[in-house]
Design a protein around this motif. Sequence first.
Motif, mmCIF file in Angstrom:
data_model
loop_
_atom_site.group_PDB
_atom_site.id
_atom_site.type_symbol
_atom_site.label_atom_id
_atom_site.label_comp_id
_atom_site.label_asym_id
_atom_site.label_seq_id
_atom_site.Cartn_x
_atom_site.Cartn_y
_atom_site.Cartn_z
ATOM 1 N N HIS A 174 -8.696 9.838 -15.901
ATOM 2 C CA HIS A 174 -8.033 11.004 -15.311
ATOM 3 C C HIS A 174 -8.951 11.766 -14.353
ATOM 4 O O HIS A 174 -8.462 12.557 -13.529
ATOM 5 N N ALA A 175 -10.248 11.553 -14.446
ATOM 6 C CA ALA A 175 -11.184 12.255 -13.564
ATOM 7 C C ALA A 175 -11.127 11.742 -12.129
ATOM 8 O O ALA A 175 -11.736 12.347 -11.237
ATOM 9 N N TYR A 176 -10.396 10.629 -11.920
ATOM 10 C CA TYR A 176 -10.352 10.012 -10.589
ATOM 11 C C TYR A 176 -8.907 9.914 -10.086
ATOM 12 O O TYR A 176 -8.474 8.877 -9.602
ATOM 13 N N LEU A 177 -8.196 11.026 -10.183
ATOM 14 C CA LEU A 177 -6.792 11.084 -9.790
ATOM 15 C C LEU A 177 -6.621 10.654 -8.339
ATOM 16 O O LEU A 177 -7.356 11.088 -7.448
ATOM 17 N N HIS A 178 -5.632 9.785 -8.104
ATOM 18 C CA HIS A 178 -5.249 9.240 -6.802
ATOM 19 C C HIS A 178 -6.232 8.194 -6.274
ATOM 20 O O HIS A 178 -5.997 7.629 -5.205
ATOM 21 N N ALA A 179 -7.305 7.934 -7.022
ATOM 22 C CA ALA A 179 -8.194 6.812 -6.703
ATOM 23 C C ALA A 179 -8.624 6.142 -8.008
ATOM 24 O O ALA A 179 -9.712 5.590 -8.101
ATOM 25 N N GLU A 180 -7.728 6.203 -9.008
ATOM 26 C CA GLU A 180 -8.041 5.663 -10.334
ATOM 27 C C GLU A 180 -8.284 4.165 -10.298
ATOM 28 O O GLU A 180 -9.072 3.635 -11.098
ATOM 29 N N ASP A 181 -7.655 3.462 -9.370
ATOM 30 C CA ASP A 181 -7.878 2.027 -9.255
ATOM 31 C C ASP A 181 -9.281 1.732 -8.736
ATOM 32 O O ASP A 181 -9.980 0.859 -9.262
ATOM 33 N N PHE A 182 -9.732 2.463 -7.719
ATOM 34 C CA PHE A 182 -11.075 2.288 -7.168
ATOM 35 C C PHE A 182 -12.124 2.507 -8.257
ATOM 36 O O PHE A 182 -13.074 1.727 -8.394
ATOM 37 N N ALA A 183 -11.947 3.553 -9.062
ATOM 38 C CA ALA A 183 -12.884 3.829 -10.149
ATOM 39 C C ALA A 183 -12.897 2.686 -11.161
ATOM 40 O O ALA A 183 -13.967 2.318 -11.682
ATOM 41 N N LEU A 184 -11.731 2.107 -11.437
ATOM 42 C CA LEU A 184 -11.671 1.002 -12.400
ATOM 43 C C LEU A 184 -12.359 -0.239 -11.849
ATOM 44 O O LEU A 184 -13.065 -0.942 -12.578
ATOM 45 N N TRP A 185 -12.172 -0.526 -10.552
ATOM 46 C CA TRP A 185 -12.850 -1.702 -9.975
ATOM 47 C C TRP A 185 -14.374 -1.539 -10.077
ATOM 48 O O TRP A 185 -15.091 -2.509 -10.358
ATOM 49 N N PHE A 186 -14.863 -0.336 -9.845
ATOM 50 C CA PHE A 186 -16.301 -0.066 -9.968
ATOM 51 C C PHE A 186 -16.778 -0.377 -11.384
ATOM 52 O O PHE A 186 -17.815 -1.029 -11.574
ATOM 53 N N GLU A 187 -16.027 0.046 -12.382
ATOM 54 C CA GLU A 187 -16.425 -0.213 -13.765
ATOM 55 C C GLU A 187 -16.344 -1.698 -14.110
ATOM 56 O O GLU A 187 -17.229 -2.238 -14.786
ATOM 57 N N ILE A 188 -15.290 -2.371 -13.665
ATOM 58 C CA ILE A 188 -15.148 -3.795 -13.952
ATOM 59 C C ILE A 188 -16.284 -4.589 -13.324
ATOM 60 O O ILE A 188 -16.825 -5.527 -13.932
ATOM 61 N N LEU A 189 -16.691 -4.219 -12.109
ATOM 62 C CA LEU A 189 -17.733 -4.966 -11.405
ATOM 63 C C LEU A 189 -19.082 -4.869 -12.109
ATOM 64 O O LEU A 189 -19.953 -5.709 -11.895
ATOM 65 N N LYS A 190 -19.265 -3.900 -12.967
ATOM 66 C CA LYS A 190 -20.503 -3.807 -13.745
ATOM 67 C C LYS A 190 -20.575 -4.905 -14.803
ATOM 68 O O LYS A 190 -21.658 -5.191 -15.335
ATOM 69 N N HIS A 191 -19.433 -5.523 -15.115
ATOM 70 C CA HIS A 191 -19.363 -6.492 -16.204
ATOM 71 C C HIS A 191 -18.915 -7.884 -15.773
ATOM 72 O O HIS A 191 -19.119 -8.851 -16.519
ATOM 73 N N SER A 192 -18.295 -8.011 -14.629
ATOM 74 C CA SER A 192 -17.774 -9.311 -14.199
ATOM 75 C C SER A 192 -17.610 -9.316 -12.689
ATOM 76 O O SER A 192 -17.704 -8.273 -12.032
ATOM 77 N N GLU A 193 -17.331 -10.477 -12.147
ATOM 78 C CA GLU A 193 -17.077 -10.574 -10.723
ATOM 79 C C GLU A 193 -15.620 -10.216 -10.416
ATOM 80 O O GLU A 193 -14.735 -10.340 -11.262
ATOM 81 N N ILE A 194 -15.403 -9.764 -9.190
ATOM 82 C CA ILE A 194 -14.070 -9.460 -8.692
ATOM 83 C C ILE A 194 -13.889 -10.196 -7.378
ATOM 84 O O ILE A 194 -14.739 -10.106 -6.488
ATOM 85 N N HIS A 195 -12.785 -10.931 -7.247
ATOM 86 C CA HIS A 195 -12.526 -11.711 -6.040
ATOM 87 C C HIS A 195 -11.150 -11.372 -5.469
ATOM 88 O O HIS A 195 -10.270 -10.874 -6.188
ATOM 89 N N ASN A 196 -10.973 -11.648 -4.198
ATOM 90 C CA ASN A 196 -9.671 -11.554 -3.541
ATOM 91 C C ASN A 196 -9.299 -12.916 -2.967
ATOM 92 O O ASN A 196 -10.146 -13.591 -2.370
ATOM 93 N N LEU A 197 -8.051 -13.312 -3.155
ATOM 94 C CA LEU A 197 -7.568 -14.553 -2.561
ATOM 95 C C LEU A 197 -7.273 -14.331 -1.075
ATOM 96 O O LEU A 197 -6.806 -13.257 -0.692
ATOM 97 N N PRO A 198 -7.504 -15.341 -0.251
ATOM 98 C CA PRO A 198 -7.219 -15.200 1.189
ATOM 99 C C PRO A 198 -5.748 -15.459 1.494
ATOM 100 O O PRO A 198 -5.396 -16.255 2.362
ATOM 101 N N HIS A 199 -4.882 -14.777 0.753
ATOM 102 C CA HIS A 199 -3.433 -14.926 0.914
ATOM 103 C C HIS A 199 -2.773 -13.568 0.696
ATOM 104 O O HIS A 199 -3.271 -12.740 -0.068
ATOM 105 N N VAL A 200 -1.630 -13.344 1.311
ATOM 106 C CA VAL A 200 -0.841 -12.149 1.030
ATOM 107 C C VAL A 200 -0.225 -12.293 -0.359
ATOM 108 O O VAL A 200 0.449 -13.283 -0.648
ATOM 109 N N VAL A 201 -0.479 -11.314 -1.222
ATOM 110 C CA VAL A 201 0.066 -11.357 -2.582
ATOM 111 C C VAL A 201 1.118 -10.272 -2.817
ATOM 112 O O VAL A 201 1.863 -10.332 -3.799
ATOM 113 N N VAL A 202 1.166 -9.277 -1.909
ATOM 114 C CA VAL A 202 2.158 -8.219 -2.080
ATOM 115 C C VAL A 202 2.542 -7.658 -0.714
ATOM 116 O O VAL A 202 1.708 -7.520 0.184
ATOM 117 N N ASN A 203 3.826 -7.388 -0.573
ATOM 118 C CA ASN A 203 4.337 -6.655 0.574
ATOM 119 C C ASN A 203 4.360 -5.187 0.179
ATOM 120 O O ASN A 203 5.103 -4.783 -0.725
#
Length: 275
Positions: A174-203
């Motif tokens: 809740h401390a990161y309202l309106h950017a809660e996803d960015f804060a979560l990616w930062f925390e996840i990256l401390k423990h594992s890798e994060i990748h993006n596929l080179p494809h459109v996954v959402v419109n």
Amino acid sequence: MKKAPKISVLMPAYNSEAYIAEAIESILNQTFSDFEFLIINDGSTDKTADIIAQYAKADKRIKFIDNKKNQGLIAVLNQGLDLAQGEYIARMDSDDVATLDRFEKQVAYLDANPHVGAVGGWRKKFGPYIQDKIEQYQEHVTFVGMLVGGCPMVHPGTTIRKSVLDDNNLRYDHAYLHAEDFALWFEILKHSEIHNLPHVVVNYRWHDSNVSVVCNKRQSETDRKIRCEIAQYLTTSVPAQLALQEMAFETTKRFYLFGFLPIIRKKQYGITKTK
């Protein structure tokens, strides 16, 4: 005992009657079908709940949670994470449209790469006032990339390994309202890798009610806060932290970041792999 689904799809909904049917159908028509679909109505005052209920009657994969009182997005997201039974959690918004092979591609990637804790992809923005535009994201997310470029993934196009969240007690904050996803990616990256596929996954539907439009100032402030925390994580040197922050927020100076890479290289690449 009933077998757990491979994916738990998490979709919060609030006053989404204009778009939610298209969003739901883009999930139900996925080429990968082993999922439960958690749709949480957060106290909507329009016909959103009625639309969800109709789809839930027709497809047993839908689990309709109807909050009678509005809880707010972050509380609803955490409610969904606690309810999810799947190995992977796929985020989806009630006004967007998933590409029909999104789950097939992302599940195959996570299965083949157990060291990756979350996978996203590209988004295509569309709407009544803009031309369709594909926005690409860096394939391998890094701390430096987040410091310089901000949020590294499209939230409603991301699939997360649930064990990474549960093993490390990670939830939306809740401390990161309106950017809660960015804060979560930062925390996840401390423990594992994060990748993006080179494809459109959402419109990604762009309209006047987008958080990025309505809450732009607050979102920008929270984004800046997270990037400052990334600089603090990368180095304990206060002068270096301040220099990194200044360079990150001044586009014309960003290329000077290479001078600080020796300071931050250990934390940038020395992450712990997921179990």
